[in-house]
Design an enzyme around this catalytic site. Structure first.
Site, short mmCIF file in Angstrom:
data_model
loop_
_atom_site.label_atom_id
_atom_site.label_comp_id
_atom_site.label_asym_id
_atom_site.label_seq_id
_atom_site.Cartn_x
_atom_site.Cartn_y
_atom_site.Cartn_z
N GLY A 1 30.96 44.64 41.11
CA GLY A 1 32.28 45.27 41.09
C GLY A 1 33.32 44.32 40.53
CB SER A 2 36.94 44.07 41.25
OG SER A 2 37.09 45.46 41.28
CB CYS A 3 33.35 39.81 42.21
SG CYS A 3 33.81 39.68 43.91
CE LYS B 1 38.21 45.10 37.59
NZ LYS B 1 39.05 45.69 38.64
#
Lengths: 362, 700
Positions: free
Chosen positions: B292-294, B296
């Protein structure tokens, strides 16, 4: 010192040393005392030397007169073996009389007493020997009774030895060959049956022919004995260095002591012991030959044959020449009664040799 | 007559001599001629050939605390042929060993020569059955784990025959197990060794000890926090059920050393047979999840490194809905124009996908690979996954966008923390390390492993810029709950929907927080991954679920490691004895005795400097730590104006809570009994003397 005495002492010394060597570990394990057998043999040797001294001085006439009472005493002792609390049962056989810490084998005594009695009987009936009924039958019955009592213990080895020694005495005393062969042919089927009836004896009988066929079971003792002798080689592993005595060879301090002698002192030691027996037989025969009368002569020959034959059987068994039959090596193997009786016999031989000297002096 | 007698005697005599001669010949044959063969037979019997088994090496933590040791145990065996009374014996054995009578009897009457009754039994029990005929005792070594379940996934376990089966016990088995020695000798016929005839003898090479990079104290506090995150405590609305799993890793950023690694559910290595595969799995290493966003940070790092964006460059975030061919990307909160920095701070999926679009597929893929995704990290832990990363040749048109916010990729926790560590480490990716050194039998280091640099992934400058952005995430963005007063924290939250039946689930998530601290002088990176957190979807965000766990672990670890807050110049003198001092009306235990975080109970005052108060003003003190919260006190500050934060009292007894809260002069209300399970205000909230405070206790 008389040669016969020297030979006897050397054999006893070899025996005591070898008994310590062979039994120390077993004695330590079983009794917590490595000298257990050594000390006992030493005590019996002292007792035996005392008996030997007495025997070497006892007048032959007295021996003649006590021959019959001795025979009856032996018979009583042989019966007592079967009485509970007095007789001791060891390994399925009733061979021992036990009093206090001492045990005694009447069959051993019977060997010597029967020689004395046989010599007495044969010398008395010297002229009637050709007559089977009067000259031989009573003796055959006496021998038969004794042998049967010993067979009942059961102790086939001693019984056979007594039979054989008796036959030799009778043979030398001049019993007709016809009668002797008759006796042998009568006894042979009985012996054969006895061996056949008990299966383990039959297996033991045959295994000596090829012990390596079954080295783990029936051939175990004899192959271990051969391994002991063979690994000794010419000079041996050295005293105390036997590995076969470490439970590989059972009874290494009695019935197989000669194997360990071969292992520790090598061919040199084993053949020396063998030659000592040859010397004993030679001297025994020489002493007997110069005996003043037939009784003395037969006693001397009987004792010589008894010790010589026992030695031959022992050495024959351990070298796999004869069926495995546990017999101690005279003077050497551990065994109180045997040592006491053999020393008494040696004493009588000395007694006879002294008579010869006296005669030479006269 | 005389003559005949003599002739017969001569025959007998001759026979004797002949026989004696024959015996002599026989002796020559047996002793001389067959001597060699028989001698060989003598050598062959009673040969003793014993394998001497080495002791398995000890596993230590980095400070020499024993984590796995070998202890002596009695194995009970039986030689059925030597058992005299099988009925009686089996009755006694069954009773002592607490085993089934029939089974024991079957063993005792078995026709095999040797049967194990019980391997590695208690000494006391072994002594009780030793006297039974045929029963024997063989000493064996047994693995024991003095720290219990601590670091069980990492250490693993070894089997009955002392070979490693899992974890470090497995991968480092070749060091731990040692080399068997041997003894060649002779025995007597009863099988006893004849020491004087021993002819070959080689002692076993004992197994090497391993010193891990793990710190028992940090491991303990991480495990304690995981227990808390994994607990079944129902929330106010009663919706809370057990989360599926939790993992946390603490890594030293400069070396890649793993200071702690823990998972929930867990198992007891001493009784590994009783645990399930799910409990035994070292999910931080073996399991993959969509980050997920980690994730990014990867396109962001790549874009900075390639010079495509500067932090203040603006990106249009399509007001929360970005239509791509075949799919529409949504943001949780719609944004219009965001700076590059804000894309990460606010965690905009649309922004991230636009950044990745600038990078292009191949370039993006190359950076993903450079950060270590799609390959094993080489941590040396068994079952490590390489993750799932497809080559751009197999990507769809959408893949590049999906990857930019951590979908369509499977990563492991250890890969993720390594990537963050690389950023912290000025752009250099290190190989995760679990074993520091080998220890020989005398307790000396015989070989040490040095940290391994894998490669530079981005420049130091890009790393610095990215760190600044990540500090913003924690200070102003989705990671606020990970804030640690006094320290700058760099980190990124992640909330990934799990794939269920081929589509993204709206109820099942993997929530994560990865970060490092102190941000500008990084010491440790910490990862927390919660698999399927409980509660409503709005409660499942990584910042909300994993952030506080991160914070609690970070605070305690910083304290334990003695990493001072940034911006303060305080240097504490070591080993000053504990002192009592008053702050206003309250009493503080003030001490500086180094690591004081003990197993079982955290020392609430591991780190402090003497505080002095005069006229409500501190004149010599900078910081006072109280558990994981502290007072920011500066010289000259008015005590009434000091910023005070609510401490975390979870798991404390009433007495401990009272002692801890005393200095704050709060209005405290207690409910229930046992240990603290809920508190208001929450930990980290600003409080003032007189703030109302309620603590709920429950019996454990």
């Amino acid at each position: 010192m008389r040669p016969i005495l020297t030979i006897t002492f050397i054999l006893i010394a070899v025996g005591i040393i070898m008994i310590y060597s062979t039994s120390a570990i077993f004695a330590e394990d079983k009794f917590g005392d490595q000298y257990y057998f050594f000390k006992r043999q030493l005590m019996w040797a002292c007792l035996g030397i005392a008996a030997m001294t007495i025997a070497s001085f006892i007048p032959m006439e007295l021996l003649r007169t006590i021959a019959k009472p001795l025979l009856i005493l032996v018979w009583i002792l042989l019966i007592l073996v079967f009485v509970p609390h007095i007789g001791a049962k060891v390994g399925g056989a009733r061979r021992w009389l036990r009093f206090g810490g001492w045990s005694f084998q009447p069959a051993e005594m019977a060997k010597l007493v029967l020689i004395i009695y046989g010599a007495h009987f044969l010398s008395r009936k010297q002229r009637e020997l050709t007559n089977f009924h009067h000259g031989l039958l009573p003796l055959v019955i006496v021998i038969g009774i004794t042998v049967i009592m010993i067979l009942l213990q059961p102790d086939l080895g001693t019984a056979l030895l007594i039979g054989a020694v008796s036959l030799v005495i009778m043979f030398i005393a001049g019993v007709k060959m016809k009668h002797l062969l008759g006796l042998v042919s009568l006894a042979a089927p009985v012996i054969f049956l006895m061996i056949f009836k008990v299966s383990y004896r039959w297996q033991r009988m045959l295994v000596f022919l090829n012990p390596w066929k079954d080295p783990a079971d029936t051939g175990y003792q004899i192959t271990q004995s051969l391994i002991a002798l063979g690994s000794g080689g010419l000079t041996g592993r050295g005293w105390g260095q036997s590995t076969q005595k470490l439970y590989y060879l059972p009874e290494s301090y009695t019935d197989f002591i000669f194997s360990i002698i071969g292992e520790e002192i090598g061919f040199i030691g084993a053949s020396a012991v063998l030659l000592l027996f040859v010397a004993f037989v030679c001297h025994g025969m020489k002493i007997s030959k110069s005996a003043p009368d037939l009784f003395t002569y037969l006693v001397g020959v009987g004792i010589t044959v008894m010790i010589g034959l026992q030695g031959i059987i022992h050495m024959g068994v351990v070298t796999s020449c004869l069926p495995t039959k546990g017999l101690p090596l005279p003077f050497v193997s551990f065994g109180g009664s045997s040592l006491l009786v053999n020393l008494t016999g040696a004493g009588l031989l000395i007694n006879i040799s002294r008579k010869r000297r006296l005669r030479i002096k006269q | 007559m005389e003559k005949r007698i003599n002739r017969r005697a001569f025959i007998i005599f001759s026979l004797f001599l002949g026989t004696f001669f024959a015996l002599l010949i026989r002796l020559v044959i047996v002793q001389i001629l067959q001597g060699d063969i028989l001698c060989e037979k003598a050598e062959n019997q009673g040969r003793l050939h014993v394998k001497l088994l080495p002791w398995r090496g000890t596993i230590y933590d980095r400070n020499g605390k024993e984590l796995a040791i070998s202890v002596s145990a009695d194995s009970i065996c039986v030689r059925p042929s030597e058992v005299e009374k099988p009925d009686e014996a089996s009755l006694k054995i069954a009773e002592v060993l607490n085993e089934d009578l029939l089974k024991v009897k079957k063993k005792l009457t078995s026709d095999r020569p040797f049967v194990w009754l019980k391997r590695k039994a208690e000494k006391r029990k072994a002594q009780m059955v030793k006297s039974i005929s045929g029963v024997g005792i063989i000493e064996e070594s047994k693995r024991s784990y003095p720290a219990g379940m601590l670091a069980s996934h990492l250490i693993g376990f070894s089997g009955m025959d002392n070979c490693g089966l899992e974890g470090i016990e497995f991968t480092f088995d070749r060091y731990l197990r040692g080399m068997p020695g041997y003894l060649r000798s002779k025995t007597d016929a009863r099988g006893r060794e004849l020491a004087t005839l021993r002819y070959a003898d080689k002692a076993p090479d004992e197994g090497k000890g391993l010193m891990l990079t793990i710190d028992e104290v940090i491991q303990y506090l991480v495990e304690r926090e995981l227990d808390r995150a994994y607990s079944t405590e129902p929330a106010q609305d009663g919706s809370r059920i057990r989360v599926k799993g939790v993992s946390a890793i603490v890594m030293r950023t400069s070396t890649g050393e793993i200071l702690a690694l823990a998972n929930r559910p867990t198992f007891n290595p001493a009784n590994f047979g009783l645990s399930s595969f799910d409990e035994r799995r070292n999910r931080a290493v073996t399991d993959i999840f969509e980050p997920g966003s980690c994730f990014k940070i990867i396109p962001a790092a790549a874009a900075l490194e390639e010079g495509l964006f500067r932090p203040e460059d603006e990106i249009f975030c399509e007001n929360g809905s970005f239509r791509l061919p075949g799919h529409t990307i949504h943001d949780v909160h719609p944004y219009g124009l965001l700076t590059f920095r804000q894309v990460l701070v606010k965690s905009s999926n649309i922004g991230a996908s636009k950044i990745s679009a600038e990078l292009g597929e191949m370039r993006f893929y190359r950076y993903i690979r450079r950060f270590g995704f799609g390959e094993k990290t080489g941590s040396g832990l068994p079952g490590e996954t390489a993750g799932l990363l497809r080559h751009p040749g197999r990507w769809s048109k959408l893949s590049i966008s999906m990857l930019s916010f951590g979908q369509e990729i499977g990563v492991s926790s250890i890969q993720l923390i390594s990537a963050f560590s690389a950023v912290a480490n000025g752009g250099v990716l290190m190989q995760p390390m679990v074993v520091k050194s080998l220890i020989d039998g005398n307790g000396n280091v015989s070989e040490s492993f040095s940290p391994r640099r894998r490669r530079r992934v981005i420049s130091e400058e890009s790393a610095r810029t990215l760190t600044e952005i990540l500090v913003g995430v924690v200070e102003k963005g989705t990671g606020k709950r990970a804030r640690i007063p006094g320290y700058k924290v760099a980190g990124k939250t992640g909330t990934a929907q799990k794939i269920e039946k081929g589509t993204y689930s709206h109820t099942k998530f993997v929530s994560s927080f990865v970060g490092y601290v102190p941000a500008y002088k990084p010491e440790i990176a910490i990862l927390v991954v919660v698999d399927e957190p409980c509660g409503k979807p709005s409660e499942c965000y990584g910042g909300r679920v994993a952030g506080p766990v991160f914070r609690r672990i970070a605070v305690q670890t910083l304290k334990y490691l003695g990493i001072p807050p940034e911006g303060t110049e305080t240097r504490f003198a070591a080993n000053t004895p504990a002192q009592l001092n008053t702050v206003g009306a309250a009493t503080h235990v003030v001490s500086r005795s180094g690591p004081a975080c003990r197993r079982g109970m955290g020392n609430p005052y591991p780190y402090a400097e003497m505080l002095k108060v005069k006229d409500n003003t501190y004149y010599k003190a900078e910081a006072e730590f109280v558990n994981d919260c502290y007072l920011t006190l500066k010289e000259g500050t008015d005590i009434r104006k000091a910023e005070v934060y609510m401490p975390d009292v979870y798991g404390m007894t009433m007495r401990e809570v009272l002692r801890m809260l005393a200095p704050y002069q709060l209005k405290i209300k207690f409910a229930g009994s046992g240990v603290a399970v809920r508190q208001s205000p929450h930990a980290g909230k600003k409080i003032h003397p007189g703030t109302k405070c309620s603590i709920t206790f429950r019996n454990k």
